[in-house]
Design an enzyme around this catalytic site. Structure first.
Site, PDB file in Angstrom:
ATOM      1  N   GLU A 142      16.148 -10.929  -1.627  1.00 18.90           N
ATOM      2  CA  GLU A 142      15.186 -10.350  -0.936  1.00 18.90           C
ATOM      3  C   GLU A 142      13.864  -9.526  -1.855  1.00 18.90           C
ATOM      4  O   GLU A 142      12.978  -9.845  -1.567  1.00 18.90           O
ATOM      5  CB  GLU A 142      15.556  -9.212  -0.181  1.00 18.90           C
ATOM      6  CG  GLU A 142      16.673  -9.604   0.833  1.00 18.90           C
ATOM      7  CD  GLU A 142      16.176 -11.002   1.721  1.00 18.90           C
ATOM      8  OE1 GLU A 142      14.978 -11.059   2.085  1.00 18.90           O
ATOM      9  OE2 GLU A 142      16.773 -11.940   1.753  1.00 18.90           O
ATOM     10  N   MET A 166      15.582  -9.669   5.376  1.00 19.52           N
ATOM     11  CA  MET A 166      14.308 -10.357   5.688  1.00 19.52           C
ATOM     12  C   MET A 166      13.304  -9.514   4.813  1.00 19.52           C
ATOM     13  O   MET A 166      13.377  -8.340   4.690  1.00 19.52           O
ATOM     14  CB  MET A 166      13.877 -10.250   7.085  1.00 19.52           C
ATOM     15  CG  MET A 166      12.478 -10.585   7.336  1.00 19.52           C
ATOM     16  SD  MET A 166      12.224 -12.537   7.086  1.00 19.52           S
ATOM     17  CE  MET A 166      10.387 -12.217   6.643  1.00 19.52           C
TER      18      MET A 166
END
Length: 939
Positions: free
Chosen positions: A342, A307
């Protein structure tokens, strides 16, 4: 000076009314646009000391600006948040910073949309500032979303250690603190975390100071710098006892990777490549990373792969850890790819964020594509750009050929739809169409347009029209697109409708002309497997057509030579022209050079024959590697649904016996895998076995790559993914040399004095050896590998073993493994359930056992996965990929009829799973007879 409180409000509504529940009057899925949050002061106290009372409490102060007159405040607060009734206050904030309290008349909660609505005693005035103060409390409960607790075993003491971490995307910030939990409500945040001194606190920004908490011995407030404006889903914080590994680099950004102290050595590779990738992105975007630091945090329990939280990126352990003594080259590349993805988000998603979740692809599609550029820069020997582009393309061409697919950009209004957006269409198709756009406007235009887009919308929000505008301006500035076209006109046809086109090419060899037209490609051919759906259109796309011929064989010219276009009614306009590039009647023509765009191509029979003739000749490498993969993939897919006869497809496929490159083999075996899943359930499987069809194809490449030898002799171009792919198939189909060597490797490990410290199986062959050995082995072999899983410290090794354990052919062992996977006290983490279950479903005997277990124990599975119906639907899809018989299909329909809640909460996923089974059934009934007839004629 403080204004007096509305006394009538207090008399009508005593303070404890705030904790009551009522039916909320506001019932729209989007927050009202009457207020804009500007800043949050968030303070959270985390309790991890007593495992029976894991919880957090906090307070949030939100500075708001009124945009329209309103007498209520509507924001988000999750149902588990307990909001303190007498500690919710609202104030008017004047220009000097003085506060005047405003009475709260009533409070409502809307559980459908997680709204917390405060009715006020007065109407708020536009362009005025206000402050909302709320205290809250919540226990840590199961799950891996919101603010949650995770744990790990300390290797030295063997005790369980607890930590806390956030996962707010897409809509879980509201479960951690009251907030305006939509991406367009950007604000700055001052975050303060309270914790015991034995822990460290991390958040998006660097620490400014730490102060003791009054009245709490050995407790601290860790105070962080104020963030830049950002969406609530990017807020991140964690309390843990991890060690930090600082990257050694010359850049101004401080880079630190965090993990349990016993695993910090596995972070060295991530710590090494992270700063290099960040530096590369700064150069290609021509925009500096705006934060002073990047933290990478390994989380033991983590639902996503990673994330992109701004400044504090969280990862599943297997996505961040690389152990040189245990991990393979494929593991290393996977870690690099995830980190590259990411870090690309720091610009695409964080600096510029989509306005609403319908444009999630602007985040994920760009990050997926840009990661391939970063990977290519990081390590050219991986050939990441070409191979990842092919992989993305194959996934899209397979998954987007169903009626139940969706448009890249579509309306999102229900909670279940948020989760369903995180799929191959958003990530892979998004990346594929961005690559297509990169190709047709050129690199200079692409970079100039992206730079303009990022600068124009920095610290704000954008939708796809904003991107089209910036790229169109650049395209016309540099003259890289015809004036009659703009980026939006082209790209809307790819983002606003589902599916992709089949381009049909017909050459008139007498007149030397060519005609090209398009229609939507569907795996079920004429659509007979689906009930009639008037909402499904044939579709029309603006298609960039690049091509080359045997006359020149120029596979470097990827720019479009012509465009297939649509009229004002979205009908396709067929293209007719002179045969291009001087292609004579005896020379092939190939469209879509290096697979620049997502479409399939079907040629007339003679052109197919000309291509096949070249592929079987000594100069087949004149055709680019990616296009050789394309030709295989298209021919097999077109035969699957009846557009092309299997004689042509299999004649073309036979050339692969002389093919040494990875990508054509990847394309061939990807489609043959689908056929294998179906045909192994029939009496025709013997034709597919190694002594016949597959032996004819596989044996030459198996020998060329050195089989199960660890070091290919003199062939430096063989990379690990290619060798692994071929060996997996060779052992799966019981090639004697492959099985013999795999069992030998495993036996050496089995008799090792200390198998947890000494593993003689070569790292790059372990995925093949473990599975093959268990396929041939007994219960003892399985138990040995299970024990290795329990003792393993390398995340990649644990992941690998979980999959290999599903390879056994012992029925009762498979059943026991299924029980272990879904046992509440299992050492298999919930995030890995899908991985282990999928391995069983794919195994030789596992499919019927997994299917029966899923259908007979659905209530248990629902509890085990904490009613995560998206995960349950994903398990169902793993099953339906193998369903091809009328009996299994009827059983599937009965199961869904009995579990309507699953279909209601994961509608598109369940419908797609059902259609997958329908398409398999259709092929088995309609196309398999021709396929097997062609095999019999040859073998």
């Amino acid at each position: 000076m403080t204004r007096p409180i509305c006394r009538k409000c207090l008399l009508r509504n005593p303070p404890n009314v705030i904790s009551t529940f009522g039916q909320a009057s506001y019932d729209h899925y989007r927050l009202p646009q009457t207020l804009q949050p500007r800043h949050y002061n968030l303070r959270v106290l985390t309790h991890l000391e007593d495992e029976t009372r894991l919880s957090f409490s906090g307070e949030v102060e939100i500075e708001l600006r009124a945009l329209q007159p309103t007498n209520n405040i509507t924001l988000h607060a999750g149902p588990r948040l307990q909001i303190t009734s007498d500690q919710t206050h609202f104030y008017y904030l004047d220009e000097s910073g003085n506060r005047t309290k405003i009475g709260i008349r009533a409070v409502e909660r809307n559980s459908k949309y997680d709204y917390y609505i405060l009715m006020l005693c007065k109407v708020l005035e536009p362009r005025q500032n206000y402050v909302l103060y709320i205290q809250f409390f919540a226990p840590f409960v199961g799950g891996m979303s919101g603010y949650y607790a995770s744990s790990y075993k300390d290797q030295n003491s063997n005790e369980t250690r607890y930590l806390s971490v956030t996962q707010f995307e897409p809509v879980y910030a509201r479960t951690a603190f009251p907030c305006f939990d939509e991406p367009a409500f950007k604000a700055t945040f001052n975050i303060t975390l309270g914790h015991h001194t034995k822990y460290v606190a991390l958040s998006n920004m660097p620490v400014t100071k730490k102060i003791s908490i009054s009245g709490r011995k050995n407790w601290l407030w860790t105070i962080f710098e104020q963030t830049l404006p950002m969406s609530s889903y990017l807020v991140c914080y964690s309390v843990n006892d991890f060690a930090g590994l600082k990257s050694q680099n010359t850049f101004s950004v401080e880079f630190t990777t965090w993990a349990p102290a016993s695993a910090i050595a596995q972070c060295k590779y991530a710590a090494h490549i992270g700063p290099r990738l960040l530096d590369y992105y700064e150069r290609i975007f021509e925009i500096d990373y705006p934060l002073p630091k990047v933290d990478q945090l390994a989380v033991p329990d983590f639902s996503a792969g990673a994330m992109e939280n701004w400044g504090l990126i969280t990862y599943r352990e297997a996505a961040l850890f690389y152990a040189p003594e245990a991990s393979s080259e494929v593991d290393k590349q996977r870690v690099a790819n995830i980190i590259a993805h990411e870090l690309a988000h720091q610009w695409f998603g964080n600096l510029v964020t989509m306005k609403w979740w319908n444009d999630l692809w602007l985040n994920e599609g760009f990050a997926t594509y840009v990661a391939t550029l970063g990977m290519q820069e990081l390590c050219k020997k991986w050939h990441a750009y070409a191979e990842e582009s092919l992989e993305n393309m194959m996934v899209v061409l397979n998954s987007d050929a169903y009626h139940t697919t969706r448009a890249i950009s579509q309306s999102v209004s229900r909670a279940s739809q948020f989760a369903e957006q995180f799929d191959h269409i958003t990530y892979r198709k998004g990346a594929v169409i961005i690559r297509m756009m990169h190709m047709f406007i050129g690199d200079i235009t692409f970079r100039n347009g992206l730079n303009c887009y990022l600068k124009r919308h920095a610290y704000g929000n954008a939708d796809q029209n904003d991107l089209w505008r910036s790229l169109s301006e650049a395209a016309h500035k540099f003259g890289s697109m015809p004036r009659y076209l703009d980026v939006q006109r082209v790209m809307d046809t790819w983002t606003l409708q589902a599916g992709y086109p089949l381009i049909t090419v017909h050459r008139d060899y007498v007149r030397n002309t060519i005609s090209i037209n398009q229609r939507r490609f569907l795996l079920d051919g004429l659509g007979k497997t689906m009930e009639k759906d008037n909402s499904i259109s044939n579709g029309c796309w603006f298609v960039p057509i690049s091509f080359t011929s045997a006359h020149r064989a120029n596979f470097t010219a990827t720019e479009p030579r012509v465009w297939l276009q649509c009229d004002s009614q979205a009908n396709d306009i067929p293209l007719e022209a002179r045969s291009p590039l001087g292609a004579e009647a005896d020379q092939w023509l190939i469209l879509n050079v290096q697979l620049t765009a997502p479409f399939r191509v079907n040629y007339d029979t003679l052109n197919w024959r000309l291509i096949i003739k070249t592929l079987h000749g000594g100069d087949f490498r004149r055709i680019h590697t990616m296009n050789r993969a394309q030709l295989i993939n298209d021919a097999l897919a077109l035969s699957w649904n009846g557009h092309l006869c299997y004689k042509i497809a299999l004649d073309l496929l036979r050339y692969i016996k002389q093919e040494h490159a990875y990508m054509p083999w990847r394309a061939a075996l990807d489609h043959l895998e689908t056929i294998y899943r179906i045909i192994k359930q029939t009496s025709d499987f013997a034709l597919f076995q190694p002594q016949n069809f597959m032996n004819d194809l596989l044996r030459p490449i198996y020998v060329y790559l050195g089989g199960m030898e660890t070091q290919p002799k003199g062939h430096c171009r063989h990379h690990v993914a290619h060798k692994t792919l071929i060996n997996q198939w060779a052992c799966r189909l019981a090639l004697s040399d492959c099985l013999k060597r795999a069992v030998q490797y495993y036996h050496r490990w089995l008799i090792s004095n200390d198998p947890d410290l000494v593993n003689p199986v070569p790292q790059n062959l372990r995925s093949v050896v473990y599975c093959a050995a268990l396929r041939q082995g007994d219960e003892y072999d399985w138990n040995f590998l299970w024990q290795r899983y329990c003792n393993a410290t390398a995340a990649s090794e644990r992941r690998l073993i979980l999959q290999a354990l599903g390879c056994t052919r012992i029925v009762w062992v498979i059943r026991r493994y299924l029980e272990i996977i879904f046992n509440e006290n299992s050492s298999i983490r919930k995030q890995d359930i899908s991985l282990a279950f999928g391995a069983i479903t794919r195994s030789d005997i596992g499919f019927p056992l997994a299917k029966d277990y899923f259908m007979n124990n659905f209530t248990l599975l629902t509890k085990s996965l904490e009613s995560n119906f998206r995960e349950l639907a994903a398990l169902l899809l793993q099953i339906t990929q193998h369903i091809s018989s009328p009996h299994d299909y009827r059983e599937l329909k009965m199961f869904i009829d009995c579990h309507r809640k699953l279909e209601k909460l994961a509608t598109r996923s369940v419908r797609h799973a059902v259609e997958h089974a329908q398409v398999n059934l259709h092929w088995r009934q309609k196309q398999q007879p021709e396929f097997t007839r062609r095999l019999k004629a040859r073998y």
